[in-house]
Design a protein around this motif. Structure first.
Motif, PDB file in Angstrom:
ATOM      1  N   ASP A 296      14.111  13.742   2.856  1.00  0.00           N
ATOM      2  CA  ASP A 296      14.022  12.338   2.868  1.00  0.00           C
ATOM      3  C   ASP A 296      13.999  11.776   4.179  1.00  0.00           C
ATOM      4  N   LEU A 297      14.261  12.245   5.218  1.00  0.00           N
ATOM      5  CA  LEU A 297      14.204  11.745   6.523  1.00  0.00           C
ATOM      6  C   LEU A 297      12.861  11.895   6.914  1.00  0.00           C
ATOM      7  N   PHE A 298      11.957  13.212   6.464  1.00  0.00           N
ATOM      8  CA  PHE A 298      10.617  13.253   6.591  1.00  0.00           C
ATOM      9  C   PHE A 298       9.895  12.191   6.250  1.00  0.00           C
ATOM     10  N   GLU A 299      10.138  11.888   4.789  1.00  0.00           N
ATOM     11  CA  GLU A 299       9.507  10.829   4.061  1.00  0.00           C
ATOM     12  C   GLU A 299       9.678   9.275   4.939  1.00  0.00           C
ATOM     13  N   GLU A 300      10.912   8.983   5.386  1.00  0.00           N
ATOM     14  CA  GLU A 300      10.908   7.800   6.373  1.00  0.00           C
ATOM     15  C   GLU A 300      10.088   8.096   7.456  1.00  0.00           C
ATOM     16  N   LYS A 301       9.859   9.118   8.112  1.00  0.00           N
ATOM     17  CA  LYS A 301       9.152   9.245   9.320  1.00  0.00           C
ATOM     18  C   LYS A 301       7.863   9.181   8.976  1.00  0.00           C
ATOM     19  N   PHE A 302       7.135   9.981   7.858  1.00  0.00           N
ATOM     20  CA  PHE A 302       5.932   9.712   7.447  1.00  0.00           C
ATOM     21  C   PHE A 302       5.596   8.445   7.127  1.00  0.00           C
ATOM     22  N   LYS A 303       6.120   7.635   6.328  1.00  0.00           N
ATOM     23  CA  LYS A 303       5.885   6.241   6.136  1.00  0.00           C
ATOM     24  C   LYS A 303       5.642   5.459   7.446  1.00  0.00           C
ATOM     25  N   LYS A 304       6.597   5.494   8.538  1.00  0.00           N
ATOM     26  CA  LYS A 304       6.372   4.828   9.560  1.00  0.00           C
ATOM     27  C   LYS A 304       5.022   5.240  10.277  1.00  0.00           C
ATOM     28  N   SER A 305       4.643   6.618  10.074  1.00  0.00           N
ATOM     29  CA  SER A 305       3.417   7.072  10.806  1.00  0.00           C
ATOM     30  C   SER A 305       2.270   6.437  10.406  1.00  0.00           C
ATOM     31  N   MET A 306       2.269   5.927   9.020  1.00  0.00           N
ATOM     32  CA  MET A 306       1.016   5.349   8.659  1.00  0.00           C
ATOM     33  C   MET A 306       1.120   3.865   8.734  1.00  0.00           C
ATOM     34  N   HIS A 307       2.083   3.223   9.360  1.00  0.00           N
ATOM     35  CA  HIS A 307       2.093   1.806   9.399  1.00  0.00           C
ATOM     36  C   HIS A 307       1.083   1.328  10.362  1.00  0.00           C
TER      37      HIS A 307
ATOM     38  N   SER B 263      -0.937  -2.585  11.671  1.00  0.00           N
ATOM     39  CA  SER B 263      -0.715  -4.205  11.993  1.00  0.00           C
ATOM     40  C   SER B 263      -1.705  -4.947  11.054  1.00  0.00           C
ATOM     41  N   VAL B 264      -2.728  -4.146  10.577  1.00  0.00           N
ATOM     42  CA  VAL B 264      -3.786  -4.976   9.696  1.00  0.00           C
ATOM     43  C   VAL B 264      -2.999  -4.903   8.389  1.00  0.00           C
ATOM     44  N   PRO B 265      -3.015  -6.125   7.630  1.00  0.00           N
ATOM     45  CA  PRO B 265      -2.307  -6.199   6.320  1.00  0.00           C
ATOM     46  C   PRO B 265      -3.126  -5.401   5.486  1.00  0.00           C
ATOM     47  N   LEU B 266      -4.268  -5.413   5.373  1.00  0.00           N
ATOM     48  CA  LEU B 266      -4.949  -4.725   4.225  1.00  0.00           C
ATOM     49  C   LEU B 266      -4.782  -3.401   4.318  1.00  0.00           C
TER      50      LEU B 266
ATOM     51  N   ASP C  51      -2.057  -1.933   5.730  1.00  0.00           N
ATOM     52  CA  ASP C  51      -0.753  -1.538   5.600  1.00  0.00           C
ATOM     53  C   ASP C  51      -0.651  -1.427   3.975  1.00  0.00           C
ATOM     54  N   ARG C  52      -1.391  -2.350   3.331  1.00  0.00           N
ATOM     55  CA  ARG C  52      -1.124  -2.322   1.649  1.00  0.00           C
ATOM     56  C   ARG C  52      -1.676  -1.096   1.252  1.00  0.00           C
ATOM     57  N   ILE C  53      -2.698  -0.663   2.050  1.00  0.00           N
ATOM     58  CA  ILE C  53      -3.523   0.500   1.151  1.00  0.00           C
ATOM     59  C   ILE C  53      -2.670   1.998   1.567  1.00  0.00           C
ATOM     60  N   THR C  54      -2.088   1.891   2.641  1.00  0.00           N
ATOM     61  CA  THR C  54      -1.324   2.810   3.014  1.00  0.00           C
ATOM     62  C   THR C  54      -0.049   3.074   2.456  1.00  0.00           C
ATOM     63  N   HIS C  55       0.754   2.011   1.760  1.00  0.00           N
ATOM     64  CA  HIS C  55       1.665   1.642   1.234  1.00  0.00           C
ATOM     65  C   HIS C  55       1.398   2.316  -0.369  1.00  0.00           C
ATOM     66  N   TYR C  56       0.257   2.173  -0.725  1.00  0.00           N
ATOM     67  CA  TYR C  56      -0.104   2.326  -2.269  1.00  0.00           C
ATOM     68  C   TYR C  56      -0.107   4.150  -2.017  1.00  0.00           C
ATOM     69  N   ILE C  57      -0.899   4.461  -0.958  1.00  0.00           N
ATOM     70  CA  ILE C  57      -0.880   5.913  -0.854  1.00  0.00           C
ATOM     71  C   ILE C  57       0.526   6.612  -0.679  1.00  0.00           C
ATOM     72  N   TYR C  58       1.376   5.933   0.045  1.00  0.00           N
ATOM     73  CA  TYR C  58       2.661   6.615   0.088  1.00  0.00           C
ATOM     74  C   TYR C  58       3.588   6.576  -1.051  1.00  0.00           C
ATOM     75  N   LYS C  59       3.493   5.538  -1.876  1.00  0.00           N
ATOM     76  CA  LYS C  59       4.116   5.438  -3.290  1.00  0.00           C
ATOM     77  C   LYS C  59       3.568   6.359  -4.370  1.00  0.00           C
ATOM     78  N   ARG C  60       2.266   6.959  -4.067  1.00  0.00           N
ATOM     79  CA  ARG C  60       1.904   7.954  -4.980  1.00  0.00           C
ATOM     80  C   ARG C  60       1.563   9.220  -4.556  1.00  0.00           C
TER      81      ARG C  60
END
Length: 323
Positions: free
Chosen positions: A16-27, A29-32, A34-43
Motif C-alpha cells: 500500500d505504501l509502495f503504491e502511494e510512492k509509485f503514484k507520486k513517482s509518475m507525477h 506538472s504537465v496536465p495531459l 498527469d492525466r495519462i499517468t493517472h490512467y496507467i496507475y488506475k489500470r
C-alpha cells in the motif's frame, strides 16, 4: 492454493505504501501527462513484480527505503517498455483496457514511455541507487534483445529449443530476475546472495512464460481456440516438443500451417489438436515444473523463515494460476 491477496498479506502494508510512492513517482506538472499517468496507475496489474521485490528483500535481510525505490524503478521501466511495445505492435488493448496509443495516438504514447523511463533513471540517480539502476537497466537491455531475437526467428521460423529458451530468458525471465536481485540488493545483501536471488528469479521467469505458452493452447471466454502465438507465428515450447515427436512429413505440414494458414480458425484448431495429441502440453508442463524445482532448490539455500514460505507460495501461484 492461496489467492494472490492471501499471499500478499504479510507485505500488504508495504505494498500500500509502495503504491502511494509509485503514484507520486509518475507525477508531472504537465496536465495531459498527469492525466495519462493517472490512467496507467488506475489500470495496474496484479502487482506481482513489486511482491517479488519485497519478499526477496525480506528473505535477504529486510525491507528498507531502497526497497520501495527498487520496486518503483522496476515498475517505471517495465511500464515504459509496455507502452512502447503497444506502439510497436499496434496493439489497442492492454489488460482489457484501451492502450495509451489507442487513446492518445502513437506520438504521445512514445513520449509517455520516454517520460516514465526518465523518471525511473532520475529516481535512482537522485538517491544514488546505482546498484539498483544497473540491475534494472540490464534487464531492460535483455528484454529488448530478446524481443528482437524473437522477431528475427519468427521471420525465419526457427524452431530450435535452445533459441526458445534464450528468447524467454531475455524477454520475460530477466525482468523477474531483476525484481529478486533488486530486492536482495536493497536489503544490503552480499554479492553472492544477490546473484542467488537473480538466478532464482530467472528460473521462475522461465517457468512463468512456459505457463503462459500453455494457456495459449486453451480456449477463450466464448469457447474459441486462443492460438494467439500461432497467429503471430511464434513457435513456443509445446509446439517445439510436439514437432520433435512426429515424422518429417507431418512436421513440414504443421510448419506450413503455422507459416501460411495461421489466420484461419480451423487451421489454428488443427495445430492445437496436433500439439495436444502428441503430448506437447504434458512435456512443456514437466519442463515448467523442473524450472520451478530448480528455483526452490536455490530458495531453500536461504534460512527457513515465514518470508521464505511466502515467496514459495508466490512462486507456486505463478505456475498454478488459472489465467
Amino acid at each position: 492454493m492461496p489467492t494472490l491477496d492471501e499471499i500478499k498479506k504479510p507485505i500488504a502494508v508495504e505494498i500500500d505504501l509502495f503504491e502511494e510512492k509509485f503514484k507520486k513517482s509518475m507525477h508531472s506538472s504537465v496536465p495531459l501527462l498527469d492525466r495519462i499517468t493517472h490512467y496507467i496507475y488506475k489500470r495496474k496489474g496484479k502487482q506481482m513484480r513489486p511482491m517479488f521485490v519485497f519478499f526477496s528483500a525480506k528473505v535477504c535481510g529486510g525491507i528498507t527505503e531502497a526497497t520501495y525505490r527498487g520496486a518503483a524503478l522496476v515498475e517505471l521501466l517495465h511500464t515504459a517498455s509496455l507502452v512502447h511495445d503497444d506502439v510497436v505492435d499496434d496493439a489497442h488493448e492492454r489488460r482489457g483496457f484501451f492502450s495509451i496509443n489507442a487513446l492518445w495516438k502513437n506520438k504521445i504514447a512514445v513520449l509517455v514511455g520516454d517520460f516514465l523511463l526518465s523518471k525511473g533513471l532520475l529516481l535512482s540517480v537522485e538517491h544514488k541507487d546505482f546498484n539498483l539502476l544497473e540491475i534494472v537497466s540490464n534487464a531492460v537491455r535483455e528484454m529488448s534483445e530478446g524481443e528482437l531475437l524473437q522477431v528475427e526467428k519468427v521471420r525465419r521460423m526457427d524452431i530450435e529449443e535452445d533459441i526458445y529458451f534464450e528468447v524467454i530468458r531475455q524477454k520475460t525471465a530477466s525482468l523477474i530476475a531483476s525484481c529478486c536481485s533488486c530486492g536482495a540488493a536493497s536489503s544490503g545483501a552480499n554479492t553472492e546472495d544477490i546473484e542467488r536471488m537473480r538466478l532464482f528469479g530467472e528460473k521462475i521467469g522461465i517457468a512463468f512464460q512456459i505457463k503462459d505458452d500453455l494457456f495459449d493452447f486453451g480456449y477463450d471466454d466464448v469457447g474459441k481456440p486462443r492460438g494467439i502465438d500461432i497467429k503471430e507465428k511464434k513457435v513456443t515450447l509445446p509446439l517445439i516438443y510436439a514437432l520433435k515427436s512426429c515424422d518429417k512429413t507431418e512436421k513440414r505440414r504443421i510448419i506450413n500451417l503455422v507459416k501460411n494458414h495461421n489466420e484461419e480458425a480451423e487451421k489454428v484448431q488443427e495445430i492445437i489438436s496436433f500439439v495436444k495429441k502428441t503430448g506437447g502440453l504434458e512435456m512443456a508442463e514437466q519442463t515448467m515444473l523442473r524450472f520451478q524445482d530448480e528455483a526452490f532448490e536455490i530458495l531453500n539455500s536461504f534460512p527457513e523463515t515465514e518470508q521464505r514460505k511466502s515467496l514459495e507460495q508466490l512462486v507456486r501461484y505463478t505456475t498454478e494460476r488459472k489465467k
